[in-house]
Design an enzyme around this catalytic site. Structure first.
Site, PDB file in Angstrom:
ATOM      1  N   CYS A   2       0.866  -1.178   0.000  1.00 39.28           N
ATOM      2  CA  CYS A   2       0.000   0.000   0.000  1.00 39.28           C
ATOM      3  C   CYS A   2       0.897   1.221   0.000  1.00 39.28           C
ATOM      4  O   CYS A   2       2.114   1.110   0.084  1.00 39.28           O
ATOM      5  CB  CYS A   2      -0.856   0.036   1.252  1.00 39.28           C
ATOM      6  N   ARG A  27       2.029   1.823  -6.578  1.00 40.22           N
ATOM      7  CA  ARG A  27       2.108   0.776  -5.554  1.00 40.22           C
ATOM      8  C   ARG A  27       0.796  -0.003  -5.487  1.00 40.22           C
ATOM      9  O   ARG A  27       0.637  -0.887  -4.643  1.00 40.22           O
ATOM     10  CB  ARG A  27       2.399   1.397  -4.183  1.00 40.22           C
ATOM     11  N   TRP A  75      -3.745  -1.615  -1.327  1.00 44.79           N
ATOM     12  CA  TRP A  75      -3.652  -2.825  -2.166  1.00 44.79           C
ATOM     13  C   TRP A  75      -3.981  -3.945  -1.196  1.00 44.79           C
ATOM     14  O   TRP A  75      -3.163  -4.295  -0.339  1.00 44.79           O
ATOM     15  CB  TRP A  75      -2.241  -2.924  -2.726  1.00 44.79           C
ATOM     16  N   ASN A  99       0.615   0.517   6.419  1.00 43.00           N
ATOM     17  CA  ASN A  99       1.088  -0.326   5.321  1.00 43.00           C
ATOM     18  C   ASN A  99       1.873  -1.466   5.972  1.00 43.00           C
ATOM     19  O   ASN A  99       2.747  -1.208   6.794  1.00 43.00           O
ATOM     20  CB  ASN A  99       1.989   0.531   4.421  1.00 43.00           C
ATOM     21  N   GLY A 100       1.546  -2.705   5.650  1.00 36.58           N
ATOM     22  CA  GLY A 100       2.245  -3.846   6.249  1.00 36.58           C
ATOM     23  C   GLY A 100       1.237  -4.915   6.668  1.00 36.58           C
ATOM     24  O   GLY A 100       0.086  -4.892   6.226  1.00 36.58           O
ATOM     25  N   GLU A 477      11.442 -21.125 -17.444  1.00 37.48           N
ATOM     26  CA  GLU A 477      11.198 -19.735 -17.066  1.00 37.48           C
ATOM     27  C   GLU A 477      12.330 -18.819 -17.577  1.00 37.48           C
ATOM     28  O   GLU A 477      12.070 -17.727 -18.075  1.00 37.48           O
ATOM     29  CB  GLU A 477      11.051 -19.648 -15.536  1.00 37.48           C
ATOM     30  N   LYS A 481      11.765 -15.702 -20.119  1.00 35.44           N
ATOM     31  CA  LYS A 481      12.193 -14.324 -19.821  1.00 35.44           C
ATOM     32  C   LYS A 481      13.040 -13.793 -20.971  1.00 35.44           C
ATOM     33  O   LYS A 481      12.876 -12.667 -21.398  1.00 35.44           O
ATOM     34  CB  LYS A 481      13.016 -14.255 -18.520  1.00 35.44           C
ATOM     35  N   GLU A 484      10.868 -13.014 -23.999  1.00 35.92           N
ATOM     36  CA  GLU A 484       9.957 -11.889 -23.741  1.00 35.92           C
ATOM     37  C   GLU A 484      10.641 -10.535 -23.783  1.00 35.92           C
ATOM     38  O   GLU A 484      10.145  -9.605 -24.402  1.00 35.92           O
ATOM     39  CB  GLU A 484       9.419 -12.030 -22.301  1.00 35.92           C
ATOM     40  N   HIS A 500      17.548 -36.207 -27.312  1.00 33.55           N
ATOM     41  CA  HIS A 500      16.428 -36.681 -28.130  1.00 33.55           C
ATOM     42  C   HIS A 500      16.073 -35.682 -29.232  1.00 33.55           C
ATOM     43  O   HIS A 500      14.957 -35.696 -29.742  1.00 33.55           O
ATOM     44  CB  HIS A 500      15.222 -36.956 -27.231  1.00 33.55           C
ATOM     45  N   LYS A 596       0.425  -7.111 -19.841  1.00 33.44           N
ATOM     46  CA  LYS A 596       0.611  -7.648 -18.491  1.00 33.44           C
ATOM     47  C   LYS A 596      -0.481  -8.651 -18.171  1.00 33.44           C
ATOM     48  O   LYS A 596      -0.260  -9.659 -17.514  1.00 33.44           O
ATOM     49  CB  LYS A 596       0.593  -6.487 -17.478  1.00 33.44           C
TER      50      LYS A 596
END
Ligand code: M6R
Length: 601
Positions: A2, A27, A75, A99-100, A477, A481, A484, A500, A596
């Protein structure tokens, strides 16, 4: 994640609070609010939705208030994004923004309820407002100090009391910055929010508490001793500041991983019992009767699913099938299956559609997502939030490692409930898991040498990433990356599969990133590709004495359990791809043709 702000001075409080809040919108926002002093009262305006809408409501009220105020953009992590759950939270004449995560909020809530306090929201933060009110007898800094003594978890807070001439703020494991102005002082979660007002800032340290008036800022350390403010002059521009001084959001988010992983684990681990608390909404008998887990996901989230395919059988005793959401055939589902949809955004159309198909089979549905209130949360029976704050770079980074950690927590939770995992076995994994954020930090601290290596290979036209078992999904992954963000053709392969077919593509100087922190067989694969002229960049554990003899370049990683080394290796492949893309000058945060969140099938 947040954002909080505060202002004290002779300026127009409302305008300054809304302006600084908007600068923290990156944020994340699902709701927002302000509390502003007006005479002997505090006026509170808060609502779900965008900050701009909230400002309109405030203006329609005649912009009440003077001299000081606090604000929050939320958030959600505890409680859905609603008007009631929005901050500030109020108790008597106290208003707070937080925040937390307050880990012991349930105990505190119970004891405050017994004392007669009435809770309005589902948030963990509201306990702080009541606790401070409980201790407040005219000295606000004293009341905040006593309240924080009761609290376990992370916080950055700003507090107002109708009868106090000061704003009090404090932090522990959540960022908070004080801005020093002329006859005015400011507060924000991050520097960019303050740059239009001042470039002289003080970063509050863990355990510190500060008292702000328009003329002064007094800071006390964790022992209650006053000490002079450590003032820093900021010379970045606003754009760089929003990225916290990093050149891209992706790099910033890669560096946020230690904190993100701590948040993912916060309040969920019982090291002593070797167990994990996840609110799965499934009773132990149903968990014992489960026969399999079926995972549905896309892209990076699918790679997290593949990681679970290796992990869950050995930790929970449950076999796992993993399906690409776009290829999901619901007829495969049998009774006693737990279906897990993994989606950081909670909005991916392919995943939502597959989960809807699964729902028709009358099986239990669980989601793992980062976004509270996202569509997937309304579709499934229960949700585990990864809690890593908004991710802005198109390439998933911190959300992926948080998914891996969430899956480890889920595996332990299921394994313990099914009696498959003993408390001692659970404890061993959890003790090591608690060290993980610090180990990730160690990997990040080696960024310069990873950059150097990446730049050395940046003109290659094709990369291979190889790994086995837990490290195979990380090879996939790494290749994703690289495709992308660097636009370079890359293949992710299970080490044993090279012979193979793909070996035919290995020629002189083809870079092969071998993810090799455990297991002997990957060493044979390294030798296979070296024999065909490849350049091998090996990721190996600190105590691997043989790897230097077979790889061209070695990136050393702290030694840990195999499933946790997958997280460390992920950080390396993220940094490696990032630095290749950066060297090539690609638009890293917004790669061509990609979004996104993919809301089309
Ligand atoms: O929000 P989701 O996790 O459902 O998104 C799935 C994919 O679109 C996503 O992981 C995509 O592959 C990322 N851009 C990878 O970096």
């Amino acid at each position: 994640m947040c954002g909080i702000v505060a202002y004290i001075g002779d300026g127009e409080v409302g305008s300054i609070l809304f302006d600084t809040l908007k600068r923290l919108e990156y944020r994340g926002y699902d709701s927002a609010g302000v509390a502003i002093k007006s005479g002997d009262e505090i006026v509170v305006v808060k609502a779900a939705g965008k900050i701009g809408n909230l400002e309109k409501v405030y203006r329609e009220m005649g912009s009440p208030g003077e001299s000081m105020g606090i604000g929050h953009t939320r958030w959600a992590t505890h409680g859905s994004p609603t008007d009631i759950n929005a901050h500030p939270h109020i108790s008597g004449e106290i208003a707070i923004v937080h925040n937390g995560i307050i880990e012991n909020y349930l105990e505190l809530r119970e004891s405050l309820t017994e004392k007669g306090f009435e809770f309005q929201s589902e948030t963990d933060s509201e306990v702080l407002a009541h606790l401070i009110n409980y201790f407040y007898q005219g000295d606000l800094i004293m009341a905040v100090t006593r309240a924080l003594d009761e609290v376990e978890g992370s916080y950055a807070i700003a507090v107002l009391a109708a009868s106090s001439p000061y704003i009090i703020c404090a932090r522990k494991d959540s960022p908070l910055v004080i801005g020093l102005g002329k006859l005015a002082n400011y507060l924000a979660s991050d520097v960019p929010a303050l740059l239009p007002y001042t470039r002289d800032i003080v970063r509050l340290k863990d355990g510190e508490i500060a008292k702000l008036s328009k003329e002064t800022v007094e800071i006390k350390n964790r022992f209650g001793e006053l000490h002079p403010a450590d003032v820093e002059r900021i010379d970045w521009n606003i754009d760089a500041a929003e990225k916290g001084g990093y050149s891209h959001f992706m790099l910033k988010e890669i560096h946020e991983q230690p904190r993100a992983l701590r948040e993912t684990m916060a309040g969920r681990i019982s090291e002593f019992g070797g167990d994990v608390r996840l609110d799965l909404g499934i009773d132990d008998e149903e968990i014992r009767n489960l026969e399999r887990v079926s995972i549905i996901a896309c892209g990076t989230s699918y790679h997290a699913g593949l990681f679970a395919k290796y992990l869950l059988p050995i930790v929970s005793g449950l076999p796992v099938e993993v399906e690409l959401a776009s290829e999901f055939q619901h007829l495969q589902l049998r009774p006693r299956t737990l279906v897990v949809g993994i989606t950081q955004s909670g909005e991916t159309a392919d995943t939502l559609l597959a989960l809807k198909k699964a729902k028709m089979c009358n099986v239990r549905l669980l989601a793992i997502t980062n976004v509270v209130g996202s569509t997937v949360t309304n579709l499934v029976d229960s949700t585990i939030f990864t809690r890593c704050g908004p991710e802005i770079g198109v390439a998933a980074t911190k959300t992926f490692t948080s998914q891996l950690v969430t899956l480890i927590l889920l595996a332990i939770c299921l394994g313990r409930a099914r009696g498959f995992l003993t408390p001692e076995q659970g404890r061993k994994i959890l003790i090591e898991l608690s060290r993980l954020p610090a180990l990730v930090q160690k990997v990040l601290d080696r960024r310069d040498s990873i950059k150097e290596i990446a730049e050395l290979y940046a003109d290659s036209s094709c990369y291979f990433f190889i790994g086995r078992e837990f490290l195979y999904p990380i090879a996939l992954e790494g290749a994703l990356k690289m495709k992308e963000i660097a636009y370079i053709h890359s293949e992710g392969y299970a080490g044993g599969e090279l012979k193979h077919g793909p070996l035919a593509l290995i020629t002189d100087f083809t870079p092969v990133v071998a993810i090799a922190t455990f297991g002997r067989k990957i060493q044979s694969n390294i030798k296979e590709v070296r024999a065909r002229g490849a350049e091998v960049i090996a990721l190996a554990s600190e105590n691997d004495a043989d790897i230097d003899k077979i790889a061209n370049v070695v990136i050393r990683l702290p030694d840990t359990r195999p499933e946790l080394s997958a997280v460390l290796c992920t950080v390396v492949v993220q940094l490696f791809s990032y630095y290749v893309a950066h060297k090539l000058g690609q638009p890293i945060d917004k790669p061509r043709n990609l979004a996104k969140c993919v809301t089309v099938e």
